[in-house]
Design a protein around this motif. Structure first.
Motif, PDB file in Angstrom:
ATOM      1  N   GLN A 389      -1.098   4.160   7.933  1.00  0.00           N
ATOM      2  CA  GLN A 389      -1.501   4.156   6.530  1.00  0.00           C
ATOM      3  C   GLN A 389      -1.945   5.544   6.090  1.00  0.00           C
ATOM      4  OE1 GLN A 389      -1.335   2.244   3.984  1.00  0.00           O
ATOM      5  NE2 GLN A 389      -2.617   3.560   2.666  1.00  0.00           N
ATOM      6  N   SER A 390      -2.721   6.221   6.955  1.00  0.00           N
ATOM      7  CA  SER A 390      -3.213   7.552   6.561  1.00  0.00           C
ATOM      8  C   SER A 390      -2.105   8.583   6.532  1.00  0.00           C
ATOM      9  CB  SER A 390      -4.311   7.996   7.522  1.00  0.00           C
ATOM     10  OG  SER A 390      -3.796   8.100   8.841  1.00  0.00           O
ATOM     11  N   THR A 391      -0.987   8.308   7.273  1.00  0.00           N
ATOM     12  CA  THR A 391       0.115   9.280   7.302  1.00  0.00           C
ATOM     13  C   THR A 391       1.189   8.952   6.276  1.00  0.00           C
ATOM     14  OG1 THR A 391      -0.298   9.663   9.647  1.00  0.00           O
ATOM     15  CG2 THR A 391       1.829  10.377   8.791  1.00  0.00           C
ATOM     16  N   CYS A 392       1.675   7.639   6.238  1.00  0.00           N
ATOM     17  CA  CYS A 392       2.781   7.267   5.347  1.00  0.00           C
ATOM     18  C   CYS A 392       2.312   6.578   4.062  1.00  0.00           C
ATOM     19  CB  CYS A 392       3.754   6.348   6.083  1.00  0.00           C
ATOM     20  SG  CYS A 392       4.626   7.183   7.438  1.00  0.00           S
ATOM     21  N   ASN A 393       1.034   6.207   3.981  1.00  0.00           N
ATOM     22  CA  ASN A 393       0.501   5.642   2.736  1.00  0.00           C
ATOM     23  C   ASN A 393       1.277   4.401   2.293  1.00  0.00           C
ATOM     24  OD1 ASN A 393      -1.421   5.623   0.749  1.00  0.00           O
ATOM     25  ND2 ASN A 393      -0.472   7.212  -0.510  1.00  0.00           N
ATOM     26  N   TYR A 394       1.631   3.526   3.265  1.00  0.00           N
ATOM     27  CA  TYR A 394       2.487   2.372   2.962  1.00  0.00           C
ATOM     28  C   TYR A 394       1.842   1.405   1.967  1.00  0.00           C
ATOM     29  CZ  TYR A 394       5.738   3.589   6.715  1.00  0.00           C
ATOM     30  OH  TYR A 394       6.669   4.216   7.494  1.00  0.00           O
ATOM     31  N   ALA A 395       0.592   1.044   2.176  1.00  0.00           N
ATOM     32  CA  ALA A 395      -0.046   0.043   1.329  1.00  0.00           C
ATOM     33  C   ALA A 395      -0.121   0.519  -0.113  1.00  0.00           C
ATOM     34  CB  ALA A 395      -1.430  -0.293   1.864  1.00  0.00           C
ATOM     35  N   THR A 396      -0.480   1.751  -0.324  1.00  0.00           N
ATOM     36  CA  THR A 396      -0.603   2.285  -1.681  1.00  0.00           C
ATOM     37  C   THR A 396       0.744   2.296  -2.381  1.00  0.00           C
ATOM     38  OG1 THR A 396      -2.455   3.653  -0.964  1.00  0.00           O
ATOM     39  CG2 THR A 396      -1.396   4.247  -3.026  1.00  0.00           C
ATOM     40  N   LEU A 397       1.771   2.749  -1.634  1.00  0.00           N
ATOM     41  CA  LEU A 397       3.107   2.781  -2.249  1.00  0.00           C
ATOM     42  C   LEU A 397       3.632   1.366  -2.523  1.00  0.00           C
ATOM     43  CD1 LEU A 397       4.742   5.651  -0.141  1.00  0.00           C
ATOM     44  CD2 LEU A 397       3.817   5.790  -2.439  1.00  0.00           C
ATOM     45  N   LEU A 398       3.310   0.426  -1.627  1.00  0.00           N
ATOM     46  CA  LEU A 398       3.754  -0.949  -1.831  1.00  0.00           C
ATOM     47  C   LEU A 398       3.168  -1.523  -3.112  1.00  0.00           C
ATOM     48  CD1 LEU A 398       5.160  -3.577  -0.935  1.00  0.00           C
ATOM     49  CD2 LEU A 398       3.113  -4.077   0.454  1.00  0.00           C
ATOM     50  N   PHE A 399       1.859  -1.374  -3.261  1.00  0.00           N
ATOM     51  CA  PHE A 399       1.232  -1.934  -4.473  1.00  0.00           C
ATOM     52  C   PHE A 399       1.670  -1.168  -5.719  1.00  0.00           C
ATOM     53  CE2 PHE A 399      -1.885  -3.518  -1.289  1.00  0.00           C
ATOM     54  CZ  PHE A 399      -1.795  -4.874  -1.599  1.00  0.00           C
ATOM     55  N   ARG A 400       1.955   0.111  -5.593  1.00  0.00           N
ATOM     56  CA  ARG A 400       2.465   0.841  -6.754  1.00  0.00           C
ATOM     57  C   ARG A 400       3.838   0.323  -7.145  1.00  0.00           C
ATOM     58  NH1 ARG A 400       2.437   7.282  -6.841  1.00  0.00           N
ATOM     59  NH2 ARG A 400       0.213   6.831  -7.120  1.00  0.00           N
ATOM     60  N   ASN A 401       4.712   0.074  -6.148  1.00  0.00           N
ATOM     61  CA  ASN A 401       6.047  -0.436  -6.463  1.00  0.00           C
ATOM     62  C   ASN A 401       5.972  -1.844  -7.080  1.00  0.00           C
ATOM     63  OD1 ASN A 401       7.183   1.899  -5.501  1.00  0.00           O
ATOM     64  ND2 ASN A 401       7.522   1.088  -3.432  1.00  0.00           N
ATOM     65  N   ILE A 402       5.079  -2.677  -6.552  1.00  0.00           N
ATOM     66  CA  ILE A 402       4.906  -4.007  -7.138  1.00  0.00           C
ATOM     67  C   ILE A 402       4.431  -3.893  -8.575  1.00  0.00           C
ATOM     68  CG2 ILE A 402       3.550  -6.136  -7.001  1.00  0.00           C
ATOM     69  CD1 ILE A 402       3.611  -5.827  -3.965  1.00  0.00           C
ATOM     70  N   ALA A 403       3.544  -2.954  -8.834  1.00  0.00           N
ATOM     71  CA  ALA A 403       3.064  -2.759 -10.198  1.00  0.00           C
ATOM     72  C   ALA A 403       4.194  -2.300 -11.097  1.00  0.00           C
ATOM     73  CB  ALA A 403       1.923  -1.759 -10.204  1.00  0.00           C
ATOM     74  N   ASP A 404       5.061  -1.434 -10.558  1.00  0.00           N
ATOM     75  CA  ASP A 404       6.197  -0.976 -11.361  1.00  0.00           C
ATOM     76  C   ASP A 404       7.125  -2.144 -11.681  1.00  0.00           C
ATOM     77  OD1 ASP A 404       5.220   1.564 -11.372  1.00  0.00           O
ATOM     78  OD2 ASP A 404       6.487   2.289  -9.727  1.00  0.00           O
ATOM     79  N   LEU A 405       7.389  -3.028 -10.681  1.00  0.00           N
ATOM     80  CA  LEU A 405       8.274  -4.179 -10.923  1.00  0.00           C
ATOM     81  C   LEU A 405       7.670  -5.126 -11.953  1.00  0.00           C
ATOM     82  CD1 LEU A 405       9.432  -4.986  -7.262  1.00  0.00           C
ATOM     83  CD2 LEU A 405      10.770  -3.922  -9.068  1.00  0.00           C
ATOM     84  N   ALA A 406       6.352  -5.288 -11.880  1.00  0.00           N
ATOM     85  CA  ALA A 406       5.724  -6.214 -12.811  1.00  0.00           C
ATOM     86  C   ALA A 406       5.593  -5.649 -14.209  1.00  0.00           C
ATOM     87  CB  ALA A 406       4.355  -6.609 -12.287  1.00  0.00           C
TER      88      ALA A 406
END
Length: 500
Positions: A389-406
């Motif tokens: 998470q601290s290197t690839c920031n997966y959780a943040t990007l996931l929730f950002r993409n979900i926000a973009d889809l919504a």
């Protein structure tokens, strides 16, 4: 017969006998009177001499050469000096005697004494480099003039004046020595003699023992004196050095005297504590030195380690010197916090009591035990997910993409973005850019296999710490299977995969 009668008649005449007696007595008195100034009809050699001071010199004082009287002083008079040269004329040549810089130069306007001398003719002429000196004849103040003949071939003629430059400095006479003992000096000498007497009183036996102990010194003294007298010792250089040092110390004599005055005050202060304090310090000194000699071998390793410690502390001290301004600012900033610390500390007892009550509650302890167990279960999960998470920031990007889809869409609903893939075209060949390849190929063209099944995401056991998934570069015309070379960096919150 007639002659004998005439002689008898003269001897028998009282008048003639009386006249002869008076004549003889008169001649004797005359000769006695003239004896102080020389016998009459005896040839003499008269010269004059200039001296800076003729105190206690009177006419008829003796003139001596080598301790033998060779004449007398005829007259003494004061003269004014006009020049520093005296001209002496001989029968053959004219000699000018110049004033040497050994003594007075007879400057114009000053006065000196002129002594007229009547000398035996046998010493004439005196060499022009002869010197004169007024000396004491006795302790009663009687003086005489001593002449030291020179070695020059030229001499002073009759009536010449020996210049002031040939007079040597006056010796210190006994009356001058006595004149130095003025009343303060006499009183000081009396005090010193009394103190010396008190110091020697009752110590006769010690003095005799000291004199007896001087015997070895006197036996070794000739050898020591021989060493001092040897030219190899260069004692003359030592004396000259002492003279130079004395010349340097002369101008600061007053300061040195004040230093001795200060030392006197210091020793007076020490006298008050000499016994028992200083005495005990001296007495305990040898045992202390023995203990020091015994313990120093044990202390030496400690001192060596201390030296190494300070050597190792030097870099830290250098860094501390550079960090000094920051530490100073931290202290300044910490002052307000420390000022508020008393109020905070006043609340700590109540808080500590509540924490103590909580720890004593059985239900609370059971809950804490459950939290400890949950943290143990989460530890392995966090150990794996945390670095990714601290290197690839997966959780943040996931929730950002979900926000973009919504958030993307119209009034009927949100939209999902997609890409359609064409079916493989097996008839065209293996080089199908933009569509899935029919089979692995390595050219010609740009159709090369790029495949990374286990990208680096900083998971445990992976190195280096980078985010490769989705960030691999696409090297052209090169097949890459596995981790691509290079560091792909770290994914931050403001970077989308398309931006990397």
């Amino acid at each position: 017969m007639n002659g004998r009668k005439r002689v008898q008649s003269l001897a028998a005449s009282p008048v003639m006998v009386g006249a002869v007696t008076v004549l003889v007595a008169t001649v004797a008195v005359f000769l006695a009177y003239q004896a102080n100034t020389g016998l009459p009809f005896v040839p003499t050699y008269r010269v004059s001499v200039l001296v800076p001071n003729a105190d206690m010199v009177v006419p008829n004082n003796e003139v001596r050469i080598g301790g033998v009287q060779v004449g007398t002083v005829e007259a003494v008079e004061a003269v004014q000096n006009g020049s520093s040269t005296t001209t002496a004329t001989t029968t053959e040549t004219t000699t000018t005697v110049e004033a040497a810089p050994t003594y007075a130069t007879g400057e114009a306007g000053t006065y000196s004494a002129k002594l007229d001398l009547k000398l035996n003719r046998s010493i004439a002429p005196l060499p022009v480099d002869s010197t004169v000196l007024i000396r004491a004849k006795s302790a009663l103040g009687l003086k005489y003039l001593e002449i030291t003949p020179g070695k020059s071939q030229e001499g002073y003629p009759e009536g010449a004046t020996i210049p002031l430059a040939q007079a040597r400095p006056e010796p210190v006479d006994i009356d001058q020595v006595f004149n130095t003992f003025d009343e303060p000096t006499r009183k000081a000498i009396q005090v010193q003699l009394k103190n010396f007497g008190d110091g020697l009183a009752g110590r006769g036996g010690d003095i005799n023992a000291a004199i007896g102990n001087l015997v070895p010194l006197t036996q070794a003294l000739p050898k020591a004196m021989g060493n001092l007298a040897s030219s190899d010792t260069q004692l003359d250089r030592f004396v000259r050095a002492i003279a130079a040092a004395s010349a340097e110390a002369g101008p600061v004599g007053e300061q040195q005297a004040q230093a001795f005055v200060g030392l006197n005050k210091t020793f007076q202060a020490l006298a008050d504590v000499s016994r028992p304090y200083i005495q005990e310090s001296i007495t305990e000194g040898p045992p202390t030195e023995d203990v020091t000699i015994e313990t120093m071998p044990r202390i030496r390793p400690f001192l060596s380690d201390t030296a190494k410690l300070f050597a190792n502390l030097r870099p830290g001290m250098a860094a501390l010197r550079k960090a000094g301004p920051s530490i100073s600012q931290a202290i300044v900033k910490g002052i307000p916090a420390l000022q508020g610390a008393p109020a905070f500390n006043a609340l700590l007892p109540g808080l500590s009591g509540e924490v103590l009550n909580l720890s004593n509650d059985a239900t609370a302890r059971a809950g804490l035990d459950s939290l400890i167990g949950a943290s143990d279960y989460l530890e392995s999960l966090i150990t794996f997910i945390g670095p990714a998470q601290s290197t690839c920031n997966y959780a943040t990007l996931l929730f950002r993409n979900i926000a973009d889809l919504a958030s993307t869409g119209d009034s009927l609903g949100s939209l999902l973005r997609f890409i359609s893939f064409s079916a493989p075209n097996f008839g065209v060949g293996s080089d199908n850019i933009g569509t899935p390849a029919a089979n692995p190929a390595n050219g010609p063209g740009d159709n090369y296999l790029h495949y990374n099944p286990y990208p680096n995401t900083a998971a445990p056991g992976q190195s280096p710490r980078e985010c490769e998934a989705g960030n691999e570069p696409y090297p052209r015309q090169v097949q890459v299977i596995g981790n691509p070379p290079g560091d792909q960096g770290v994914m931050t919150e403001d970077q989308l995969p398309s931006q990397k």
